[in-house]
Design an enzyme around this catalytic site. Structure first.
Site, PDB file in Angstrom:
ATOM      1  N   LYS A 286       0.854  -1.182   0.000  1.00 51.76           N
ATOM      2  CA  LYS A 286       0.000   0.000   0.000  1.00 51.76           C
ATOM      3  C   LYS A 286       0.885   1.224   0.000  1.00 51.76           C
ATOM      4  O   LYS A 286       1.671   1.436   0.920  1.00 51.76           O
ATOM      5  CB  LYS A 286      -0.892  -0.021   1.238  1.00 51.76           C
ATOM      6  CG  LYS A 286      -1.721   1.239   1.398  1.00 51.76           C
ATOM      7  CD  LYS A 286      -2.774   1.079   2.467  1.00 51.76           C
ATOM      8  CE  LYS A 286      -3.545   2.378   2.640  1.00 51.76           C
ATOM      9  NZ  LYS A 286      -4.620   2.246   3.618  1.00 51.76           N
TER      10      LYS A 286
ATOM     11  N   LYS B  14      -2.525  -1.601  -3.808  1.00 54.26           N
ATOM     12  CA  LYS B  14      -3.204  -0.338  -4.053  1.00 54.26           C
ATOM     13  C   LYS B  14      -2.294   0.846  -4.001  1.00 54.26           C
ATOM     14  O   LYS B  14      -1.297   0.783  -3.284  1.00 54.26           O
ATOM     15  CB  LYS B  14      -4.382  -0.184  -3.104  1.00 54.26           C
ATOM     16  CG  LYS B  14      -4.015   0.350  -1.718  1.00 54.26           C
ATOM     17  CD  LYS B  14      -5.159   0.265  -0.796  1.00 54.26           C
ATOM     18  CE  LYS B  14      -5.660   1.633  -0.456  1.00 54.26           C
ATOM     19  NZ  LYS B  14      -6.509   1.628   0.707  1.00 54.26           N
TER      20      LYS B  14
HETATM   21  C1  PBG Z   1      -7.544   3.019   5.607  1.00 55.95           C
HETATM   22  C2  PBG Z   1      -7.768   2.944   4.139  1.00 55.95           C
HETATM   23  C3  PBG Z   1      -7.596   3.950   3.173  1.00 55.95           C
HETATM   24  C4  PBG Z   1      -8.049   3.408   1.976  1.00 55.95           C
HETATM   25  C5  PBG Z   1      -8.444   2.101   2.231  1.00 55.95           C
HETATM   26  N1  PBG Z   1      -8.239   1.822   3.577  1.00 55.95           N
HETATM   27  C6  PBG Z   1      -7.179   5.353   3.293  1.00 55.95           C
HETATM   28  C7  PBG Z   1      -5.817   5.731   3.637  1.00 55.95           C
HETATM   29  O1  PBG Z   1      -4.908   4.936   3.779  1.00 55.95           O
HETATM   30  O2  PBG Z   1      -5.668   6.938   3.837  1.00 55.95           O
HETATM   31  C8  PBG Z   1      -8.108   4.129   0.665  1.00 55.95           C
HETATM   32  C9  PBG Z   1      -9.142   3.640  -0.281  1.00 55.95           C
HETATM   33  C10 PBG Z   1      -9.505   4.579  -1.371  1.00 55.95           C
HETATM   34  O3  PBG Z   1      -8.880   5.635  -1.578  1.00 55.95           O
HETATM   35  O4  PBG Z   1     -10.474   4.265  -2.077  1.00 55.95           O
HETATM   36  N2  PBG Z   1      -6.231   3.032   6.016  1.00 55.95           N
END
Ligand code: PBG
Length: 324
Positions: free
Chosen positions: A196, A249
């Site tokens: 991530k 992601k």
């Molecule tokens: C929580 C999380 C996030 C997303 C998924 N789980 C946000 C972040 O890390 O700030 C992002 C998903 C999206 O942008 O659609 N940590």
């Protein structure tokens, strides 16, 4: 050689098409909020809403009817605190939603996945416990693990089929696996957001989930977007610690990472088409600059072609309608 011979009709093109998407490959995120009959539009994400549990049931029924493969649940709690208590409370918002969805026909047909993180539940908006350190602040890794593990166990207890940690703390997969096993959930799989990246493309999500950090940013725990080798190390570690599946992601700006992961590991891989990817396309659709149906499907095919088995996308219902 004439490559164009096989492109002459739709029948020929369909016969030689290499990549397919089915509705069952798609996972639909839901943002659950308190109340009843609530369906609050998220400004930066046309077509996405904060929904109360009763409305989530309607969403789930529609998604199941369309053949969508699963739901990914996020929560907007009644109250936030430093520890993110709302993430593991027995009567937490996602736990309530799981309780309502699980007994339904739709809840059996689809995989119910709970996002495990603290950022939606902490007053400061960070994904872990914040402590002062050397005149600044730090997200403290190990005390966070215990809270994440508690959240995962509580979600499994409430009916989650899969737990999906998205916090990027070190060692969280092992900690969650041990806690699930100890609580009698040895058969509950973990979908790890293994790679991530700290991304600008999460912007609209933070409006949808009310989870923007109140100070600083997430770059001390999420990965630097420039690093492919580091992503592979994260994936290796998560699998070693017990991840059953991994999620990558964002998706479109990181398709090379999906491809590299596909070639490296045997576990099922998902790609998350994040909020900013969705909003960017929606904005272009609104302006009439891109053809919605084709652009949406092309974006999803790119993820499958890169090697993703399944895709988390806010387009899940729309795409399922076209593919079903
Ligand atoms: C929580 C999380 C996030 C997303 C998924 N789980 C946000 C972040 O890390 O700030 C992002 C998903 C999206 O942008 O659609 N940590």
């Amino acid at each position: 050689m004439r490559m164009r011979r096989l492109r002459r009709s739709e029948a020929l093109r369909a016969l030689v098409r290499e990549t397919a998407i089915e509705p069952g490959d798609l996972i639909y995120p839901l943002f659950i909020c308190p109340g009843e009959g609530v369906r609050r539009a998220v400004g930066s994400m046309p077509g996405v809403f904060n929904v109360s549990v009763d409305e989530a049931v309607r969403e789930a029924e529609e998604a199941a009817r369309l053949g969508v493969g699963g739901l990914l649940l996020f929560g907007l709690p009644e109250a936030k605190d430093e520890q993110g208590t709302g993430a593991w409370e027995e009567n937490g918002i996602v736990q309530q939603a799981l309780g309502a969805l699980k007994p339904l026909e739709a809840g059996k047909k689809m995989v119910l996945i709970a996002d495990v993180c603290l950022c939606e539940y902490t007053s400061h908006g960070h994904c872990g416990v914040v402590v002062e350190s050397q005149g600044g602040f730090e997200v403290d890794n190990d005390p966070t693990l215990e809270l994440l593990a508690r959240a995962a166990v509580s979600q499994a207890t409430a009916g989650a089929d899969v737990v999906a940690p998205s916090d990027m703390m070190d060692g969280r997969i092992g900690a969650i696996r041990r806690a699930l096993d100890a609580a009698g959930f040895g058969m509950t799989p973990i979908l790890s957001y293994a790679s991530k990246f700290a991304s600008a493309f999460y912007g609209p999500f933070r409006e949808a989930a009310d989870s923007a950090p109140q100070f600083g940013d997430r770059r001390s725990y999420q990965m630097d977007g420039a690093n492919l080798r580091e992503a592979m190390r994260e994936i290796d570690l998560d699998i070693e610690e017990g991840a059953d599946m991994i999620l990558m992601k964002p998706a479109m700006p990181y398709l090379d990472v999906v491809r590299a992961a596909r070639e490296r590991v045997g576990v099922p891989i998902g790609a998350y088409q994040v909020s900013g990817e969705y909003s960017m396309l929606q904005a272009a659709f609104e302006k009439g600059w891109l053809e919605p149906t084709r652009a949406m499907l092309e974006s999803l095919v790119s993820m499958r072609r890169a090697g993703a088995d399944f895709i988390v996308t806010y387009f899940a219902k729309e795409a399922a309608k076209l593919l079903g």
